[in-house]
Design an enzyme around this catalytic site. Sequence first.
Site, PDB file in Angstrom:
ATOM      1  N   GLU A 124       0.815  -1.195  -0.111  1.00  0.00           N
ATOM      2  CA  GLU A 124      -0.041   0.056  -0.056  1.00  0.00           C
ATOM      3  C   GLU A 124       1.050   1.392   0.113  1.00  0.00           C
ATOM      4  O   GLU A 124       1.555   1.313   0.823  1.00  0.00           O
ATOM      5  CB  GLU A 124      -0.918  -0.072   1.200  1.00  0.00           C
ATOM      6  CG  GLU A 124      -1.945   1.193   0.934  1.00  0.00           C
ATOM      7  CD  GLU A 124      -2.915   1.272   2.422  1.00  0.00           C
ATOM      8  OE1 GLU A 124      -2.579   0.472   3.184  1.00  0.00           O
ATOM      9  OE2 GLU A 124      -3.712   2.164   2.239  1.00  0.00           O
ATOM     10  N   ALA A 265       1.763   0.018  10.904  1.00  0.00           N
ATOM     11  CA  ALA A 265       1.622  -1.216  10.403  1.00  0.00           C
ATOM     12  C   ALA A 265       0.487  -1.485   9.029  1.00  0.00           C
ATOM     13  O   ALA A 265      -0.048  -0.582   8.733  1.00  0.00           O
ATOM     14  CB  ALA A 265       0.758  -1.954  11.721  1.00  0.00           C
ATOM     15  N   ASN A 268      -2.311  -6.346   5.480  1.00  0.00           N
ATOM     16  CA  ASN A 268      -2.488  -7.191   4.211  1.00  0.00           C
ATOM     17  C   ASN A 268      -3.327  -8.458   4.682  1.00  0.00           C
ATOM     18  O   ASN A 268      -3.262  -8.957   5.913  1.00  0.00           O
ATOM     19  CB  ASN A 268      -1.017  -7.877   4.110  1.00  0.00           C
ATOM     20  CG  ASN A 268      -0.048  -6.756   4.025  1.00  0.00           C
ATOM     21  OD1 ASN A 268      -0.016  -5.647   2.900  1.00  0.00           O
ATOM     22  ND2 ASN A 268       0.848  -6.746   5.109  1.00  0.00           N
ATOM     23  N   HIS A 300      -6.838  -2.036  15.082  1.00  0.00           N
ATOM     24  CA  HIS A 300      -6.874  -1.464  13.640  1.00  0.00           C
ATOM     25  C   HIS A 300      -6.856  -2.109  12.619  1.00  0.00           C
ATOM     26  O   HIS A 300      -7.487  -2.234  11.540  1.00  0.00           O
ATOM     27  CB  HIS A 300      -6.141  -0.142  13.609  1.00  0.00           C
ATOM     28  CG  HIS A 300      -6.211   0.854  12.479  1.00  0.00           C
ATOM     29  ND1 HIS A 300      -7.000   2.065  12.436  1.00  0.00           N
ATOM     30  CD2 HIS A 300      -5.491   0.647  11.291  1.00  0.00           C
ATOM     31  CE1 HIS A 300      -6.555   2.463  11.348  1.00  0.00           C
ATOM     32  NE2 HIS A 300      -5.825   1.588  10.470  1.00  0.00           N
ATOM     33  N   GLU A 301      -5.621  -2.842  12.659  1.00  0.00           N
ATOM     34  CA  GLU A 301      -5.274  -3.619  11.460  1.00  0.00           C
ATOM     35  C   GLU A 301      -6.234  -4.855  11.187  1.00  0.00           C
ATOM     36  O   GLU A 301      -6.796  -5.180  10.309  1.00  0.00           O
ATOM     37  CB  GLU A 301      -3.739  -4.249  11.664  1.00  0.00           C
ATOM     38  CG  GLU A 301      -2.541  -3.180  11.711  1.00  0.00           C
ATOM     39  CD  GLU A 301      -2.973  -1.946  10.685  1.00  0.00           C
ATOM     40  OE1 GLU A 301      -3.341  -2.058   9.719  1.00  0.00           O
ATOM     41  OE2 GLU A 301      -2.506  -0.779  11.206  1.00  0.00           O
ATOM     42  N   GLU A 323      -9.753   3.913   6.065  1.00  0.00           N
ATOM     43  CA  GLU A 323      -9.119   4.697   7.149  1.00  0.00           C
ATOM     44  C   GLU A 323      -9.849   5.426   8.013  1.00  0.00           C
ATOM     45  O   GLU A 323      -9.714   5.001   9.371  1.00  0.00           O
ATOM     46  CB  GLU A 323      -7.876   5.444   6.752  1.00  0.00           C
ATOM     47  CG  GLU A 323      -6.860   4.677   5.796  1.00  0.00           C
ATOM     48  CD  GLU A 323      -6.330   3.331   6.797  1.00  0.00           C
ATOM     49  OE1 GLU A 323      -6.383   3.247   7.736  1.00  0.00           O
ATOM     50  OE2 GLU A 323      -5.675   2.560   5.770  1.00  0.00           O
TER      51      GLU A 323
HETATM   52  N1  TRP Z   1      -3.022   0.795   5.679  1.00  0.00           N
HETATM   53  C1  TRP Z   1      -2.143   1.154   6.827  1.00  0.00           C
HETATM   54  C2  TRP Z   1      -2.988   1.409   8.080  1.00  0.00           C
HETATM   55  O1  TRP Z   1      -3.466   2.538   8.200  1.00  0.00           O
HETATM   56  C3  TRP Z   1      -1.200   2.264   6.477  1.00  0.00           C
HETATM   57  C4  TRP Z   1       0.065   1.933   5.781  1.00  0.00           C
HETATM   58  C5  TRP Z   1       0.967   1.114   6.099  1.00  0.00           C
HETATM   59  C6  TRP Z   1       0.823   2.616   4.944  1.00  0.00           C
HETATM   60  N2  TRP Z   1       2.091   1.079   5.654  1.00  0.00           N
HETATM   61  C7  TRP Z   1       2.192   2.092   4.705  1.00  0.00           C
HETATM   62  C8  TRP Z   1       0.383   3.659   4.049  1.00  0.00           C
HETATM   63  C9  TRP Z   1       2.933   2.329   3.659  1.00  0.00           C
HETATM   64  C10 TRP Z   1       1.375   4.259   3.029  1.00  0.00           C
HETATM   65  C11 TRP Z   1       2.466   3.650   2.941  1.00  0.00           C
HETATM   66  O2  TRP Z   1      -3.122   0.718   8.893  1.00  0.00           O
HETATM   67 ZN    ZN Z   2      -5.516   1.850   8.407  1.00  0.00          ZN
END
Ligand code: TRP
Ligand code: ZN
Length: 876
Positions: A124, A265, A268, A300-301, A323
């Site tokens: 991401e 974090a 995935n 959150h994850e 988010e």
């Molecule tokens: N989706 C992740 C979260 O909010 C955010 C995230 C993790 C992210 N690593 C990243 C966004 C690297 C951009 C780049 O939990």
């Molecule tokens: Zn998130």
Amino acid sequence: MRDAQPQAIRLADYQPSAFSISSVTLDFDLYDDRTFVKSTLNLTREGVKDVPLVLDGQELKLLSVSVDGRELNSDEYLLDTDSLTIGSVPDHFELQILTEIHPETNTSLEGLYRSRTMFCTQCEAEGFRKITYYLDRPDVMSVFTVSITADSERYPVLLSNGNRIEAAPLDNGRHRVVWHDPHKKPAYLFALVAGDLAHIEDRFTTASGDAVTLRIFVEPKDLNKCDFAMDALKRSMRWDEEVYGREYDLELFNIVAVDDFNMGAMENKSLNIFNTSAVLASPDVTTDQGYQRVEAIVAHEYFHNWSGNRVTCRDWFQLSLKEGFTVFRDSQFSSDMGSAAVKRIEDVTLLRTAQFAEDAGPMSHPVRPDSYIEISNFYTLTVYEKGAEVVRMLHTLLGPELFRKGSDLYFDRHDGQAVTCDDFVAAMEAVSGIDLTQFKRWYSQSGTPVVRATGSYDAEKKRYSLTLSQSCPPTPGQSVKQPFDIPVLMGLVGSRGNLSFALVDTASEQRSDTEALLRLTQAEQTFEFDDVEEQPVPALFRGFSAPVRIQADWSIDDLQRLITCEEDGFLRWDALQTLALLAVDEAISGREEAALSALIASIQAMLEQDGDRAVLAMSLILPSENYIAEVHSQSHGADPIAIHTARESVKASLATALIDRFEVLANSAIEGAYAPEGAAIAERALRLTALDYLRLVQPEKAADIAVSLLEKSDNLTDRLGALRTLGAVGGKRAEVAFDAFYRRFADEPLVVNQWFQIQAMNPYGDALARVTRLLAHPAYDNLNPNKIRSVVGAFCSANPVQFHAASGQGYALLADVVIDLNKKNPQIAARLLAPLTKWRNYPKYAQRMKVELERIAAQENLSKDVFEVVSKSLAS
Ligand code: TRP
Ligand code: ZN
């Protein structure tokens, strides 16, 4: 500046993908000096004929491309720096691509890279295109099968998403493992890990009775720091079933801890990857706040499995869909696990200090941005925290039952889809019948609304009239704003407590005798309240029911009435903060100390009552220098040095007036062995805050207590608090204590980071010299984001008085670091820059700050990330 200016991507230009991918097979062959990736895609044309296939790809070495088994000649495709175009392809075909990549030299921590001894991924938002050519966009979802081949001894653990369907040794000292994820997903949720990892294991049984195996993988040295996260994971899983009716959907859920990671974090599918700082926890390496952070991020994850993975975003403009909603969910979880009042105070403090500043600055953007140059720059407080506030307002408007119906409908309607913020709001509308058309401006208009309140009381008619008006300052690209739909949860406070009333307005809602939910939807509205027995003070935005700035000309008496008589704990705390802000302003302008006396009296009264200890601990902490600067930026501009001096003098007055109380608190004993749990957390916070006050009046006494805490305490919270006090007192004892502490914990990188951080944040002495020394410390690593944040980030964003010190050398130091990191890790480089972009807030310092921004802007080969932040913050 770069040769060609990077182009903005616009929401208005969104087009569905011309092709879909029904399945993808990835074969990874990992070596020390290169990695081969073979990708096999089943593609189907979705749009019009003759459109070429354009795949995203960056920093890839293309070895071969075949369509339906026939290798293409180099004149049958077009390669450029970020795409592979194949001119003519059938409507249905198999595409096979072989690429070579170099994780071993990838310092951007995006795509496939190495962290210490392992291989890991971060895809991401757009990292997958650094692994192979692909339709790297969240609305292209596919079923992934992944094989990983690597050296058996050095990489015994090979992980990817879903279920492990094959594992076999090969005859050359290597082995191969195959994973299959039955859930369709976008490429940003792909993950791979290879390493020599240890793990802990547990089980969870879902409400439907399905067994889930839970594992947390770490480097063997960290195996003793996984239990807290595992417990938090199980509590999150249960909570999501109970509160949202959401169950987990695979037999396996893995977490991996990685030391080099750009963010906290990543969610995935079934293979969450965590920054070590966001998952490892033990009393020796983790503070009370650290434990709460681990719990919140694990939750959150995990919650993303539904709000993000099962239902994902159509495009990255919709980022807040997952988010904002997920932050709202994790904050509800944290409230349920601990003190709801404290959690709300913390969230609002972050919002007001940092998100309001972002929304008032050059990078201001709506919760759903209209355009971006680099999407990584939009993982912001606005998308996350303000986005969560928008969801929270929906929750307030609908109430918990209808909100739950709405979320059920949303998950039900869109399971397996990639959707938009409109779809989320539509589900809430469908279940409630509430028209949310105007409410949606919260998604499209940037800037923080200002709500002005004035009231008048008619004693004869026992009628109170409250006039609320709203406005929103211009922000980049948005000079004029339409009125927002603002939920105002409120009451009226009399001289002995909350007053009952009868609300006249029908568009709003009376929720109890003493509470109403007003809907402020116009530029100005007057609300009438009948049967009001005495002249009230309005208690507005209970629980901070909307992310707005409130302007009401409260007198000191009004504030004191709110502090003592208002039923909402958040507003009591908030009134105390307002009083403290007034006291700081008095100190700056040398005015009569009326607010200061009231503040001292209020705090003294709180210390004497036996109210909530956690709220008391928070109430003793004055508004931060950054928050005061943010408030001042709204009027005359901020002077961080004057703010620091004034705030110190208010603190010293409080310390002097209440010294006996503080001395007792600072010497208090806390019973029992360390546990990161509510009551003990509050007692530790109180003791350390009291110690900090004591230090202002009796530094030697405070230093004695600190030294003994360092010797006797069994936890990092106390030890770091003691170090902070010693750092403030300074001198030889401090030096000895810092050295001894380092030697004791040199083997724990997470502790060393915090040791770095409190030195960088220390507002006393010569912080610039300290930071310069830390940057040369053997434990410092200029490629590790946690280390960079602990030293450079902490100094520039959490030590304003020293960062802005007159020489301007703080600005130069930051610019040097950004220039160095620009190519090595563009995401971190751009993030670090935030404090410099606020130059307009500091009239006396602005010129010097701007000079450093201009120096960065003049560099050749700026990354898109840094280019976007620098150019937007210099634009007039
Ligand atoms: N989706 C992740 C979260 O909010 C955010 C995230 C993790 C992210 N690593 C990243 C966004 C690297 C951009 C780049 O939990
Ligand atoms: Zn998130």
